[in-house]
Design a protein around this motif. Structure first.
Motif, PDB file in Angstrom:
ATOM      1  N   ASP A 247      -4.806  -1.813  -9.255  1.00 27.92           N
ATOM      2  CA  ASP A 247      -5.252  -2.461  -8.020  1.00 27.92           C
ATOM      3  C   ASP A 247      -4.035  -3.155  -7.434  1.00 27.92           C
TER       4      ASP A 247
ATOM      5  N   VAL B  50     -11.181   1.552 -12.649  1.00 30.62           N
ATOM      6  CA  VAL B  50     -10.034   1.145 -11.836  1.00 30.62           C
ATOM      7  C   VAL B  50      -8.849   0.923 -12.762  1.00 30.62           C
TER       8      VAL B  50
ATOM      9  N   ILE C 116      -6.046   1.371  -4.787  1.00 30.03           N
ATOM     10  CA  ILE C 116      -6.563   1.401  -6.152  1.00 30.03           C
ATOM     11  C   ILE C 116      -6.453   2.826  -6.694  1.00 30.03           C
TER      12      ILE C 116
END
Length: 274
Positions: A245, A242, A235
């Motif tokens: 991912d 985030v 990530i």
């Protein structure tokens, strides 16, 4: 028939130790040991009026090796400290689940970039600190020596930390984290201060002990090549969120410089420097 060389004698706690002769055990698959699943929901952390984490949602399956990359100040270390219980979130929650899916309180440990060894304790004594109170001297000795053997440092058990090289000190710090057989291990740039060749050796060591013990691993690094070689999943954090991912489907062991790994590195760098 395997050729087995005798282990070297060494001294710890004032006595000479002669390990048994034994054939190395086969390496089990990842996840063979105990591990916890981690669920992060709406996680926020601010320092005063400065937000560092801004509503992170993340689920980490038990036994996964997750690498976390991003620019300095993006919240990587803060996330690890929250997971390890060294700090409290401003908002959101973190929960852990055992093999049966039920909520559990994990045995978690963290390894920092600096080894943080106690200079007045021997190497074995430093490892024993990881067991905490309530452990008998005999049990602490046995478990500390076993943990040092796992990181190939048994012969240094009776040495002072100042006599170790940088890579050896970091191995001792790793043994201190592993001695209690953690459910998850958070590693905050543990190899960042090492030279290139020592770093590659330590990467192999980290991967091996993770495979053997089966804990859930969270590994912060600035090195995208390191992340791709070690992790099941990557990530990218960007300004406390985030930004990417990504699964790493390549089988282990991975060939450094391979085209498929280079493509993953490129995707990571594009997300970091977008």
């Amino acid at each position: 028939m395997s050729h087995i060389e005798p282990a070297r004698k060494f001294t710890a706690w004032g006595k000479e130790i002669e390990p048994e002769y034994r054939v190395p055990a086969p390496v089990p698959a990842a996840g063979a040991g105990k591990a916890v699943g981690i669920r992060i929901e709406g996680l926020e952390k601010s320092f005063g009026s400065v937000p560092v984490l801004r509503g992170i949602d993340l689920e980490v399956p038990a036994g996964q090796f997750l690498a976390i990359v991003g620019k300095s100040g993006c919240g990587k270390s803060t996330l690890l400290r929250l997971l390890a219980g060294l700090d409290e979130p401003t908002g959101g929650q973190i929960s852990f689940s055992g093999p049966d899916g039920a909520a559990t309180t994990p045995n978690g440990r963290i390894v920092f970039q600096e080894p943080r060894l106690l200079p007045w304790e021997s190497v074995a004594g430093n490892v024993g600190v990881g067991l905490g109170p309530g452990v008998s001297r005999r049990e602490a000795e046995a478990k500390s020596l076993a943990a040092l053997a796992e990181v190939q440092l048994a012969e240094k058990a009776s040495e002072w930390p100042a006599r170790l090289s940088g890579g050896q000190r970091q191995r001792a710090a790793l043994a201190r984290a592993l001695v209690s057989r953690p459910d998850f291990l958070a590693m905050d740039e543990p190899l960042g201060a090492l030279d290139a060749l020592t770093r590659i050796t330590m990467q192999g060591l980290v991967e091996r002990v993770w495979l053997e013990q089966g804990f859930t691993a969270l590994f912060v690094t600035h090195d995208v090549s390191e992340a791709v070689v070690l992790a099941d999943r990557l990530i990218v954090l960007d300004e406390g969120r985030v930004a990417l991912d990504l699964e790493v489907p390549q089988p282990r062991p991975r060939l450094r410089g391979a085209a498929d790994l280079a493509e993953l590195e490129g995707r990571l760098l594009a997300a970091i420097f977008r």
